[in-house]
Enzyme design. Sequence first.
Site, PDB file in Angstrom:
ATOM      1  N   SER A   8      48.814 -30.204  25.339  1.00 56.91           N
ATOM      2  CA  SER A   8      48.734 -31.449  25.145  1.00 56.91           C
ATOM      3  C   SER A   8      50.357 -31.970  25.081  1.00 56.91           C
ATOM      4  O   SER A   8      51.036 -31.530  24.312  1.00 56.91           O
ATOM      5  CB  SER A   8      48.039 -31.643  23.961  1.00 56.91           C
ATOM      6  OG  SER A   8      48.372 -33.043  23.484  1.00 56.91           O
ATOM      7  N   HIS A  33      47.831 -32.375  29.473  1.00 57.75           N
ATOM      8  CA  HIS A  33      46.653 -33.247  28.999  1.00 57.75           C
ATOM      9  C   HIS A  33      47.491 -34.392  28.301  1.00 57.75           C
ATOM     10  O   HIS A  33      48.423 -33.936  27.420  1.00 57.75           O
ATOM     11  CB  HIS A  33      45.787 -32.435  27.943  1.00 57.75           C
ATOM     12  CG  HIS A  33      44.913 -33.084  27.121  1.00 57.75           C
ATOM     13  ND1 HIS A  33      43.740 -33.294  27.702  1.00 57.75           N
ATOM     14  CD2 HIS A  33      45.181 -33.690  25.846  1.00 57.75           C
ATOM     15  CE1 HIS A  33      43.013 -33.980  26.769  1.00 57.75           C
ATOM     16  NE2 HIS A  33      43.622 -34.164  25.423  1.00 57.75           N
ATOM     17  N   ASP A  35      47.376 -37.501  25.737  1.00 50.98           N
ATOM     18  CA  ASP A  35      46.545 -38.467  24.814  1.00 50.98           C
ATOM     19  C   ASP A  35      46.892 -39.935  24.733  1.00 50.98           C
ATOM     20  O   ASP A  35      48.129 -40.018  24.151  1.00 50.98           O
ATOM     21  CB  ASP A  35      46.665 -37.533  23.600  1.00 50.98           C
ATOM     22  CG  ASP A  35      46.114 -36.402  23.594  1.00 50.98           C
ATOM     23  OD1 ASP A  35      44.861 -36.169  23.877  1.00 50.98           O
ATOM     24  OD2 ASP A  35      46.611 -35.384  23.340  1.00 50.98           O
ATOM     25  N   MET A  37      46.187 -43.166  22.871  1.00 52.95           N
ATOM     26  CA  MET A  37      45.761 -43.827  22.032  1.00 52.95           C
ATOM     27  C   MET A  37      45.891 -45.259  21.548  1.00 52.95           C
ATOM     28  O   MET A  37      46.842 -45.705  21.876  1.00 52.95           O
ATOM     29  CB  MET A  37      46.028 -43.251  20.726  1.00 52.95           C
ATOM     30  CG  MET A  37      46.170 -41.573  20.763  1.00 52.95           C
ATOM     31  SD  MET A  37      46.792 -40.884  18.956  1.00 52.95           S
ATOM     32  CE  MET A  37      46.767 -39.299  19.582  1.00 52.95           C
ATOM     33  N   HIS A  67      43.289 -38.511  28.761  1.00 51.76           N
ATOM     34  CA  HIS A  67      42.544 -38.683  27.565  1.00 51.76           C
ATOM     35  C   HIS A  67      42.488 -39.865  27.095  1.00 51.76           C
ATOM     36  O   HIS A  67      43.543 -40.188  26.278  1.00 51.76           O
ATOM     37  CB  HIS A  67      42.596 -37.297  26.751  1.00 51.76           C
ATOM     38  CG  HIS A  67      41.717 -37.339  25.499  1.00 51.76           C
ATOM     39  ND1 HIS A  67      41.914 -36.691  24.459  1.00 51.76           N
ATOM     40  CD2 HIS A  67      40.476 -38.256  25.303  1.00 51.76           C
ATOM     41  CE1 HIS A  67      40.770 -36.931  23.286  1.00 51.76           C
ATOM     42  NE2 HIS A  67      40.088 -37.819  23.775  1.00 51.76           N
ATOM     43  N   MET A  69      41.609 -42.259  24.401  1.00 54.38           N
ATOM     44  CA  MET A  69      41.079 -42.673  23.150  1.00 54.38           C
ATOM     45  C   MET A  69      41.309 -44.173  22.964  1.00 54.38           C
ATOM     46  O   MET A  69      42.272 -44.517  22.184  1.00 54.38           O
ATOM     47  CB  MET A  69      41.840 -42.093  21.807  1.00 54.38           C
ATOM     48  CG  MET A  69      41.575 -40.201  22.030  1.00 54.38           C
ATOM     49  SD  MET A  69      42.632 -39.309  21.087  1.00 54.38           S
ATOM     50  CE  MET A  69      43.846 -39.028  22.228  1.00 54.38           C
ATOM     51  N   MET A 138      35.221 -32.847  21.268  1.00 53.50           N
ATOM     52  CA  MET A 138      36.277 -32.941  20.363  1.00 53.50           C
ATOM     53  C   MET A 138      36.050 -31.742  19.178  1.00 53.50           C
ATOM     54  O   MET A 138      34.880 -31.740  18.677  1.00 53.50           O
ATOM     55  CB  MET A 138      36.849 -34.356  19.878  1.00 53.50           C
ATOM     56  CG  MET A 138      37.122 -35.546  20.532  1.00 53.50           C
ATOM     57  SD  MET A 138      38.757 -34.951  21.516  1.00 53.50           S
ATOM     58  CE  MET A 138      39.867 -34.799  20.275  1.00 53.50           C
ATOM     59  N   GLY A 143      43.241 -38.722  17.044  1.00 54.99           N
ATOM     60  CA  GLY A 143      44.205 -39.565  16.381  1.00 54.99           C
ATOM     61  C   GLY A 143      45.575 -38.713  16.159  1.00 54.99           C
ATOM     62  O   GLY A 143      46.568 -39.261  16.154  1.00 54.99           O
ATOM     63  N   GLY A 145      47.895 -34.775  16.436  1.00 56.99           N
ATOM     64  CA  GLY A 145      47.920 -33.287  16.958  1.00 56.99           C
ATOM     65  C   GLY A 145      48.129 -32.526  15.614  1.00 56.99           C
ATOM     66  O   GLY A 145      48.156 -33.201  14.490  1.00 56.99           O
ATOM     67  N   GLY A 146      48.040 -31.392  15.745  1.00 54.99           N
ATOM     68  CA  GLY A 146      48.251 -30.474  14.502  1.00 54.99           C
ATOM     69  C   GLY A 146      47.158 -30.383  13.633  1.00 54.99           C
ATOM     70  O   GLY A 146      47.558 -29.832  12.431  1.00 54.99           O
ATOM     71  N   ASP A 172      39.251 -29.824  22.662  1.00 58.65           N
ATOM     72  CA  ASP A 172      40.546 -30.470  22.406  1.00 58.65           C
ATOM     73  C   ASP A 172      40.617 -30.617  20.737  1.00 58.65           C
ATOM     74  O   ASP A 172      39.895 -31.457  19.966  1.00 58.65           O
ATOM     75  CB  ASP A 172      40.524 -31.850  23.034  1.00 58.65           C
ATOM     76  CG  ASP A 172      41.780 -32.289  22.778  1.00 58.65           C
ATOM     77  OD1 ASP A 172      42.750 -31.786  22.267  1.00 58.65           O
ATOM     78  OD2 ASP A 172      41.777 -33.638  23.264  1.00 58.65           O
ATOM     79  N   GLY A 173      41.758 -29.948  20.321  1.00 57.98           N
ATOM     80  CA  GLY A 173      41.915 -30.181  18.933  1.00 57.98           C
ATOM     81  C   GLY A 173      41.883 -28.636  18.112  1.00 57.98           C
ATOM     82  O   GLY A 173      41.055 -27.960  18.084  1.00 57.98           O
ATOM     83  N   GLY A 174      43.367 -28.369  17.771  1.00 59.40           N
ATOM     84  CA  GLY A 174      43.174 -27.150  16.879  1.00 59.40           C
ATOM     85  C   GLY A 174      42.928 -25.756  17.865  1.00 59.40           C
ATOM     86  O   GLY A 174      42.660 -24.846  17.005  1.00 59.40           O
ATOM     87  N   GLY A 194      48.072 -28.124  22.059  1.00 55.50           N
ATOM     88  CA  GLY A 194      49.277 -28.768  21.895  1.00 55.50           C
ATOM     89  C   GLY A 194      50.323 -28.329  21.146  1.00 55.50           C
ATOM     90  O   GLY A 194      51.096 -27.349  21.416  1.00 55.50           O
ATOM     91  N   SER A 195      50.299 -28.381  19.612  1.00 57.34           N
ATOM     92  CA  SER A 195      51.214 -27.894  18.734  1.00 57.34           C
ATOM     93  C   SER A 195      51.257 -26.364  18.963  1.00 57.34           C
ATOM     94  O   SER A 195      52.466 -25.575  18.805  1.00 57.34           O
ATOM     95  CB  SER A 195      50.693 -28.414  17.338  1.00 57.34           C
ATOM     96  OG  SER A 195      49.538 -28.254  17.067  1.00 57.34           O
TER      97      SER A 195
END
Length: 221
Positions: A8, A33, A35, A37, A67, A69, A138, A143, A145-146, A172-174, A194-195
Amino acid sequence: MKYEILPSFLAADLGHLADDLLRAEASGADAIHLDIMDPHFVPNMSFGPSIVDFCRKVAPSFYRNVHLMMSRPDLYIEKFFKAGAQTIQVHIEADCDLHVELKRIREAGAKAGLVLNPETPVEKVLPYLSEADEVLVMTVHPGYGGQKFIDSCLPKVSEIRRCCPELDIMIDGGGNDETIPLAAKSGANQFVAGSYLFAKEDMKAAVDELRNLISAAVSAS
Ligand code: DX5
Ligand code: ZN
């Protein structure tokens, strides 16, 4: 089934965006990816179509997964497509007619993705599955990352996989070396990180390791 890893770009270093994009491409990851927003849909803002265009210029062959959002993705689909988006993902919670928007994305020439937030029940996406090329489940509240991966989203992945054996299902996420294998076991085949990935000095080694962990998780299930 093709298993894909998507770094990401939200986690890239703003002072070294081009270098980080090229690093992600050289890692052997399958796509970037992006993001996008708006502060109505999520409590944050990120970037707009110009970053998608930037990615196309800097790394033209690196696939761009966008993506959105956004509360009104319908007003921006055309702009993101023109900027170089190759897959455009819209949220089921957005304020627009998704039958119309999924069709519009496909007619523009992009792949259409449908996204559901952690609190959204899987039943909401079922009526749209034949109109989407992929579903993104999700695994954090969108909203930022991390954030920490929400395990309780995984049964939704399994349920969608049960009704659609061939569909691309993304999480997506974590995403990291512990959570991505769990998602693979549940039936996901596309994984955003991402992170976790951008923090690695050797992103290629991290992507290779994720691929091995995914293979192991899938063959054990
Ligand atoms: C959350 C975004 C995610 C996020 C992933 O709003 O949609 O793509 O950037 O970042 P990590 O992998 O750090 O959770
Ligand atoms: Zn995302």
